[in-house]
Write an enzyme that holds these catalytic residues in place. Sequence first.
Site, PDB file in Angstrom:
ATOM      1  N   LYS A   1       1.748  -5.033   3.841  1.00  0.00           N
ATOM      2  CA  LYS A   1       1.155  -6.100   4.638  1.00  0.00           C
ATOM      3  C   LYS A   1       1.605  -7.437   4.055  1.00  0.00           C
ATOM      4  CE  LYS A   1      -1.663  -3.225   3.912  1.00  0.00           C
ATOM      5  NZ  LYS A   1      -1.507  -1.810   3.450  1.00  0.00           N
TER       6      LYS A   1
ATOM      7  N   GLY B   1       0.806  -1.203   0.000  1.00  0.00           N
ATOM      8  CA  GLY B   1       0.000   0.000   0.000  1.00  0.00           C
ATOM      9  C   GLY B   1       0.840   1.253   0.000  1.00  0.00           C
TER      10      GLY B   1
ATOM     11  N   ASP C   1      -5.279  -3.493  -5.268  1.00  0.00           N
ATOM     12  CA  ASP C   1      -5.638  -3.688  -3.861  1.00  0.00           C
ATOM     13  C   ASP C   1      -7.148  -3.812  -3.703  1.00  0.00           C
ATOM     14  OD1 ASP C   1      -5.865  -1.011  -4.671  1.00  0.00           O
ATOM     15  OD2 ASP C   1      -5.323  -0.212  -2.712  1.00  0.00           O
TER      16      ASP C   1
ATOM     17  N   TYR D   1     -15.467  -2.643 -14.015  1.00  0.00           N
ATOM     18  CA  TYR D   1     -14.827  -1.410 -14.481  1.00  0.00           C
ATOM     19  C   TYR D   1     -14.875  -1.346 -15.999  1.00  0.00           C
ATOM     20  CZ  TYR D   1     -12.452   1.794 -11.230  1.00  0.00           C
ATOM     21  OH  TYR D   1     -12.163   2.795 -10.345  1.00  0.00           O
TER      22      TYR D   1
END
Length: 242
Positions: free
Chosen positions: A13, A8, A101, A92
């Site tokens: 993570k 990120g 993400d 999309y």
Amino acid sequence: MMLCLDCGNSRIKYGLSAATDDRWRCSGSLEHAALASLPGLLAPYPPPQHILCANVAGEAIEAQLRAVLHGFAAQWHSVRSTAQAAGVRNGYQNPGQLGVDRWCALLGARSLQAGNLLVVMAGTATTIDVLDAEGNFRGGLILPGQSLMRQALARDTAALPLAEGACERWPQTTADAIHTGTLFAQLGAIERVWAAWPDSICLLSGGASPLLAPHLTCPTRQIADLPLLGLRQLARQELNIS
């Protein structure tokens, strides 16, 4: 073993798991400046044969990760958003432009919960995505996270500080007014989308989720590391990693 990485804007993570295991052998998060410590954190565990990386932090961060993890004899998978995967169809207009993400969070959400979902990632930015019961991603919102909102007020106004206030029903200090206002902006966006999708459950993840969860009135499950769960699901169903 596989190592899942969610890169990120603020943190990396990570989760180490066997493909058939629903628990993480090792998991956590690191600031970008601390990436060099990752091999040491993984050293007590069986080494990964595969590394799956969902990166929105830029090419330089991925290059650093590759260099840091070079000592593992693992196949590297740079995950991208696709038209469909693991039971989710990407709505999309250009599926590849959906942030990876967000895509992985949707895959993780579908692996956990049936029915209509509101998938919320609360981090540096807040994303609010709609996933229907048939696995169709309908679309979603992106807004600055609460910390970014606070920083913008401090940076772009002459008199407002980078406030460390508290949430109050009727704030009576500037710090509390900023904290409460930016928090309510997050909550209001989530609940406005939920009002248009009222038969859904909100799955809430991300570093700021503990701040938001107590104040939400819509049905909510707080889930740790949804994108990592999505990466593991992708490995199982699409990459045939075992």
